[in-house]
Write a protein that holds these residues in place. Structure first.
Motif, PDB file in Angstrom:
ATOM      1  N   VAL A  20       0.841  -1.210   0.000  1.00 44.58           N
ATOM      2  CA  VAL A  20       0.000   0.000   0.000  1.00 44.58           C
ATOM      3  C   VAL A  20       0.873   1.256   0.000  1.00 44.58           C
ATOM      4  O   VAL A  20       0.605   2.217  -0.732  1.00 44.58           O
ATOM      5  N   MET A  21       1.918   1.255   0.807  1.00 45.35           N
ATOM      6  CA  MET A  21       2.794   2.428   0.877  1.00 45.35           C
ATOM      7  C   MET A  21       3.578   2.630  -0.421  1.00 45.35           C
ATOM      8  O   MET A  21       3.808   3.771  -0.842  1.00 45.35           O
ATOM      9  N   TYR A  22       3.981   1.528  -1.064  1.00 47.15           N
ATOM     10  CA  TYR A  22       4.617   1.682  -2.373  1.00 47.15           C
ATOM     11  C   TYR A  22       3.627   2.266  -3.377  1.00 47.15           C
ATOM     12  O   TYR A  22       4.003   3.067  -4.247  1.00 47.15           O
ATOM     13  N   GLY A  23       2.352   1.873  -3.265  1.00 43.74           N
ATOM     14  CA  GLY A  23       1.331   2.455  -4.140  1.00 43.74           C
ATOM     15  C   GLY A  23       1.224   3.954  -3.938  1.00 43.74           C
ATOM     16  O   GLY A  23       1.150   4.730  -4.911  1.00 43.74           O
ATOM     17  N   ALA A  24       1.246   4.390  -2.679  1.00 51.71           N
ATOM     18  CA  ALA A  24       1.197   5.818  -2.385  1.00 51.71           C
ATOM     19  C   ALA A  24       2.433   6.522  -2.922  1.00 51.71           C
ATOM     20  O   ALA A  24       2.364   7.644  -3.454  1.00 51.71           O
ATOM     21  N   PHE A  25       3.584   5.865  -2.787  1.00 49.00           N
ATOM     22  CA  PHE A  25       4.835   6.441  -3.271  1.00 49.00           C
ATOM     23  C   PHE A  25       4.808   6.588  -4.793  1.00 49.00           C
ATOM     24  O   PHE A  25       5.237   7.597  -5.351  1.00 49.00           O
ATOM     25  N   ALA A  26       4.273   5.578  -5.472  1.00 48.60           N
ATOM     26  CA  ALA A  26       4.317   5.557  -6.933  1.00 48.60           C
ATOM     27  C   ALA A  26       3.275   6.460  -7.577  1.00 48.60           C
ATOM     28  O   ALA A  26       3.542   7.070  -8.626  1.00 48.60           O
ATOM     29  N   ASP A  28       0.919   8.750  -5.745  1.00 46.06           N
ATOM     30  CA  ASP A  28       0.347   9.865  -4.997  1.00 46.06           C
ATOM     31  C   ASP A  28       1.435  10.654  -4.269  1.00 46.06           C
ATOM     32  O   ASP A  28       1.284  11.019  -3.102  1.00 46.06           O
ATOM     33  N   LEU A  29       2.533  10.905  -4.951  1.00 48.32           N
ATOM     34  CA  LEU A  29       3.634  11.642  -4.335  1.00 48.32           C
ATOM     35  C   LEU A  29       4.274  12.556  -5.371  1.00 48.32           C
ATOM     36  O   LEU A  29       4.537  12.150  -6.498  1.00 48.32           O
ATOM     37  N   GLN A  30       4.532  13.790  -4.968  1.00 45.10           N
ATOM     38  CA  GLN A  30       5.284  14.729  -5.796  1.00 45.10           C
ATOM     39  C   GLN A  30       6.645  14.958  -5.152  1.00 45.10           C
ATOM     40  O   GLN A  30       6.772  15.007  -3.926  1.00 45.10           O
ATOM     41  N   ARG A  31       7.653  15.133  -5.989  1.00 47.15           N
ATOM     42  CA  ARG A  31       9.027  15.182  -5.502  1.00 47.15           C
ATOM     43  C   ARG A  31       9.260  16.302  -4.484  1.00 47.15           C
ATOM     44  O   ARG A  31      10.035  16.132  -3.543  1.00 47.15           O
ATOM     45  N   HIS A  32       8.569  17.417  -4.633  1.00 50.39           N
ATOM     46  CA  HIS A  32       8.813  18.537  -3.723  1.00 50.39           C
ATOM     47  C   HIS A  32       8.141  18.371  -2.359  1.00 50.39           C
ATOM     48  O   HIS A  32       8.399  19.142  -1.439  1.00 50.39           O
ATOM     49  N   ASP A  33       7.289  17.339  -2.201  1.00 48.87           N
ATOM     50  CA  ASP A  33       6.633  17.088  -0.919  1.00 48.87           C
ATOM     51  C   ASP A  33       7.549  16.213  -0.060  1.00 48.87           C
ATOM     52  O   ASP A  33       7.330  15.020   0.135  1.00 48.87           O
ATOM     53  N   LEU A  68       6.184  -8.588  -6.104  1.00 48.99           N
ATOM     54  CA  LEU A  68       4.906  -7.882  -5.963  1.00 48.99           C
ATOM     55  C   LEU A  68       5.122  -6.384  -5.744  1.00 48.99           C
ATOM     56  O   LEU A  68       4.413  -5.552  -6.318  1.00 48.99           O
ATOM     57  N   ALA A  69       6.100  -6.052  -4.912  1.00 49.84           N
ATOM     58  CA  ALA A  69       6.387  -4.642  -4.663  1.00 49.84           C
ATOM     59  C   ALA A  69       6.819  -3.935  -5.948  1.00 49.84           C
ATOM     60  O   ALA A  69       6.431  -2.780  -6.194  1.00 49.84           O
ATOM     61  N   ARG A  70       7.592  -4.599  -6.777  1.00 44.06           N
ATOM     62  CA  ARG A  70       8.020  -4.008  -8.043  1.00 44.06           C
ATOM     63  C   ARG A  70       6.852  -3.856  -9.010  1.00 44.06           C
ATOM     64  O   ARG A  70       6.781  -2.867  -9.753  1.00 44.06           O
ATOM     65  N   LEU A  71       5.944  -4.806  -8.992  1.00 44.40           N
ATOM     66  CA  LEU A  71       4.790  -4.728  -9.896  1.00 44.40           C
ATOM     67  C   LEU A  71       3.845  -3.587  -9.522  1.00 44.40           C
ATOM     68  O   LEU A  71       3.070  -3.129 -10.366  1.00 44.40           O
ATOM     69  N   VAL A  72       3.904  -3.143  -8.273  1.00 47.90           N
ATOM     70  CA  VAL A  72       3.099  -1.979  -7.876  1.00 47.90           C
ATOM     71  C   VAL A  72       3.454  -0.766  -8.743  1.00 47.90           C
ATOM     72  O   VAL A  72       2.593   0.048  -9.092  1.00 47.90           O
ATOM     73  N   PHE A  73       4.725  -0.658  -9.130  1.00 50.31           N
ATOM     74  CA  PHE A  73       5.191   0.474  -9.936  1.00 50.31           C
ATOM     75  C   PHE A  73       4.924   0.284 -11.436  1.00 50.31           C
ATOM     76  O   PHE A  73       5.288   1.160 -12.225  1.00 50.31           O
ATOM     77  N   PHE A  74       4.309  -0.814 -11.831  1.00 49.81           N
ATOM     78  CA  PHE A  74       4.301  -1.262 -13.222  1.00 49.81           C
ATOM     79  C   PHE A  74       3.913  -0.162 -14.209  1.00 49.81           C
ATOM     80  O   PHE A  74       4.576   0.049 -15.225  1.00 49.81           O
ATOM     81  N   ILE A  75       2.833   0.570 -13.954  1.00 52.38           N
ATOM     82  CA  ILE A  75       2.376   1.599 -14.900  1.00 52.38           C
ATOM     83  C   ILE A  75       2.548   3.005 -14.326  1.00 52.38           C
ATOM     84  O   ILE A  75       1.905   3.957 -14.789  1.00 52.38           O
ATOM     85  N   ALA A  76       3.403   3.130 -13.328  1.00 53.80           N
ATOM     86  CA  ALA A  76       3.625   4.446 -12.722  1.00 53.80           C
ATOM     87  C   ALA A  76       4.688   5.214 -13.485  1.00 53.80           C
ATOM     88  O   ALA A  76       5.728   4.666 -13.857  1.00 53.80           O
ATOM     89  N   GLU A  77       4.455   6.494 -13.702  1.00 50.98           N
ATOM     90  CA  GLU A  77       5.469   7.353 -14.298  1.00 50.98           C
ATOM     91  C   GLU A  77       6.435   7.780 -13.198  1.00 50.98           C
ATOM     92  O   GLU A  77       6.004   8.190 -12.120  1.00 50.98           O
ATOM     93  N   PRO A  78       7.743   7.680 -13.408  1.00 47.59           N
ATOM     94  CA  PRO A  78       8.701   8.083 -12.370  1.00 47.59           C
ATOM     95  C   PRO A  78       8.414   9.489 -11.860  1.00 47.59           C
ATOM     96  O   PRO A  78       8.199  10.416 -12.662  1.00 47.59           O
ATOM     97  N   ASN A  79       8.400   9.652 -10.549  1.00 49.82           N
ATOM     98  CA  ASN A  79       8.062  10.943  -9.966  1.00 49.82           C
ATOM     99  C   ASN A  79       9.214  11.615  -9.224  1.00 49.82           C
ATOM    100  O   ASN A  79       9.059  12.721  -8.716  1.00 49.82           O
ATOM    101  N   LEU A  80      10.367  10.960  -9.155  1.00 51.80           N
ATOM    102  CA  LEU A  80      11.522  11.565  -8.491  1.00 51.80           C
ATOM    103  C   LEU A  80      12.652  11.901  -9.458  1.00 51.80           C
ATOM    104  O   LEU A  80      13.644  12.501  -9.060  1.00 51.80           O
ATOM    105  N   SER A  81      12.522  11.502 -10.704  1.00 49.61           N
ATOM    106  CA  SER A  81      13.567  11.751 -11.696  1.00 49.61           C
ATOM    107  C   SER A  81      12.936  11.900 -13.069  1.00 49.61           C
ATOM    108  O   SER A  81      11.974  11.204 -13.410  1.00 49.61           O
ATOM    109  N   GLN A  82      13.494  12.811 -13.860  1.00 48.45           N
ATOM    110  CA  GLN A  82      13.000  13.010 -15.223  1.00 48.45           C
ATOM    111  C   GLN A  82      13.944  12.411 -16.268  1.00 48.45           C
ATOM    112  O   GLN A  82      13.730  12.577 -17.471  1.00 48.45           O
TER     113      GLN A  82
END
Length: 467
Positions: A20-26, A28-33, A68-82
């Motif tokens: 769940v926390m990895y889901g929030a990280f992937a 629902d998080l912006q780098r400046h927060d 499983l933890a890695r698959l949480v990020f499967f369709i997430a756009e990177p939010n800490l690096s461009q």
């Protein structure tokens, strides 16, 4: 079955919480927060290592949790690096049969004929700094970018998925090879999860699509083959590793003693350098052949891109990292402060030339004046070597630490676990519209790491038991 689930209820709750926390990280998080970022990361750090402790004998379950933890990020756009935008840009150029080393993105824009899809989105995403410079990613790394362009040249999300699958596959390879090597060295196989389940690795590699993991798979496989005395294929894989990221190239001198050590175990008790002196041609040949094959593989990887401008463009971009860029440094920031007091200005242009020379001298000293003959000694030497290099670097981005973290798994040193936590303090520099480092947090980061390292160096080694 019910009894087994009941017995594992704490582990199950920890796993669900982690996912769940990895889901929030992937998502629902912006780098400046930064407050949200560091809070989530601290919780993930604690729960992940607690889970390793609770499930240390359940190897397959820990692998499953990591997947499983890695698959949480499967369709997430990177939010800490461009950086991934540039990866996709290079990959799409390659898919069109064009070299990513010849022109900068800005030069493509100036020509007015950009031959790839979604060029506007990629250019805006990578930012002005990346747009203005030539690509500095070696060819084997570019191969994976090419795959993203080949299989998903019309979708940014599709390209992200292709890159992410490559990184996940590399991490699984590290678990497989790493556990074998740990067992061969007489160490607990579950120590590999200090890498595989470390939130730092999941977030920076799987999440943010940095390819240190792919480099490390080739490097670790090479070290395992060296352990099995299969030097040729070890050298080939080391060359591949260098052609993903250049870091393993500077670690080559540290392999010297391990490469030339006597084949007969009984000789190990004699004076090592006396043996080398008496068998100099054979000893040198063992090292020269390995270095020769590794460097040749690296050079040959550039053969599809050879032209008169390649070396100039590639080397000029690399030089910028030492003489122009600065971020989350340690020794360099002290040197920079002294420079301001003495010269009145930032002396990065000078320090960026001198500090790498000092790093090379330190690496050579570790290579020839420290024992690196057994696997444990070799891994410790490699760990100290790369740590010295980063201590003297002008730029230390979080994902750089993947290399010393993995090396530390095969040693008795744990300061890298601390550093993979404190390195996340560097994200406090990212504001909504600017980047401004909080130097007091940088100081806290390095004081904690250096303190743990000094404590580990000073504490007494456990006494051998007399049977």
């Amino acid at each position: 079955m019910f009894e087994k689930l009941k017995a594992y209820k704490i582990q199950f709750l920890f796993t669900i919480s982690i996912l769940v926390m990895y889901g929030a990280f992937a998502y629902d998080l912006q780098r400046h927060d930064f407050i949200k970022l560091i809070t989530l990361y601290a919780a993930l750090f604690f729960l992940s290592f607690k889970l390793i402790q609770l499930l240390k004998t359940d190897f397959k379950i820990l692998v499953a949790v990591g997947v499983l933890a890695r698959l949480v990020f499967f369709i997430a756009e990177p939010n800490l690096s461009q950086d991934f935008y540039r990866f996709l840009w290079d990959g799409r150029l390659l898919a069109q049969g064009l070299s990513p080393y010849l022109l900068t993105p800005d030069q493509w824009v100036a020509q007015g004929n950009i031959p790839i899809n979604q060029s506007t989105e990629l250019l805006e995403g990578m930012g002005s700094l990346s747009r203005a410079h030539y690509s500095n990613y070696p060819p084997v790394n570019q191969f994976f970018y090419w795959l993203s362009g080949l299989f998903s040249g019309n979708s940014i999300l599709g390209g992200i998925v292709v890159l992410r699958l490559s990184i996940i596959a590399a991490d699984l390879g590290i678990v497989w090879v790493g556990s074998k090597l740990l067992k061969a060295m007489g160490l607990p196989a579950q120590q590999i999860f200090w890498y595989f389940l470390n939130p730092f690795i999941l977030i920076e590699l799987t999440g943010n699509l940095h390819f240190e993991g792919v480099m490390l798979f080739f490097m670790l496989a090479a070290l395992y083959l060296l352990y099995l005395k299969k030097w040729f294929w070890a050298a080939v894989l080391w060359g591949f590793s260098v052609s993903v990221k250049l870091v393993p190239l500077m670690l080559l001198p540290l392999l010297f003693q391990f490469l030339i050590k006597p084949a007969k175990p009984s000789v190990q008790t004699q004076d090592f350098w006396r043996y080398v002196k008496h068998h100099l041609p054979a000893s040198l040949w063992k090292s020269v052949r390995f270095y020769g094959v590794a460097v040749l593989v690296f050079i040959l990887s550039f053969s599809p891109f050879l032209n008169s401008a390649l070396l100039e463009h590639f080397s000029s971009t690399l030089a910028l990292w030492f003489q122009k860029f600065e971020f989350n440094a340690s020794v360099y920031y002290v040197v920079r402060w002294i420079g301001y007091q003495v010269k009145g200005y930032n002396i990065i242009a000078t320090a960026g030339k001198i500090l790498p020379v000092i790093a090379v001298v330190a690496l050579l000293a570790l290579s020839f004046f420290r024992k690196n003959r057994s696997p444990q000694q070799l891994f410790t030497g490699l760990l100290f070597g790369i740590s010295c290099y980063f201590a003297l670097s002008t730029t230390v981005h979080p994902w750089y630490l993947a290399t010393p973290l993995l090396l530390s798994v095969f040693t008795r040193y744990r300061y890298m676990l601390v550093w993979t936590f404190t390195i996340m303090f560097s994200y406090a520099a990212y504001r909504e519209t600017a980047v401004e480092e909080r130097l007091w947090l940088v100081a806290v980061e390095y004081i904690l790491v250096i303190g743990v390292l000094v404590w580990e160096l000073l504490k007494q080694k456990p006494k051998k038991q007399v049977v």
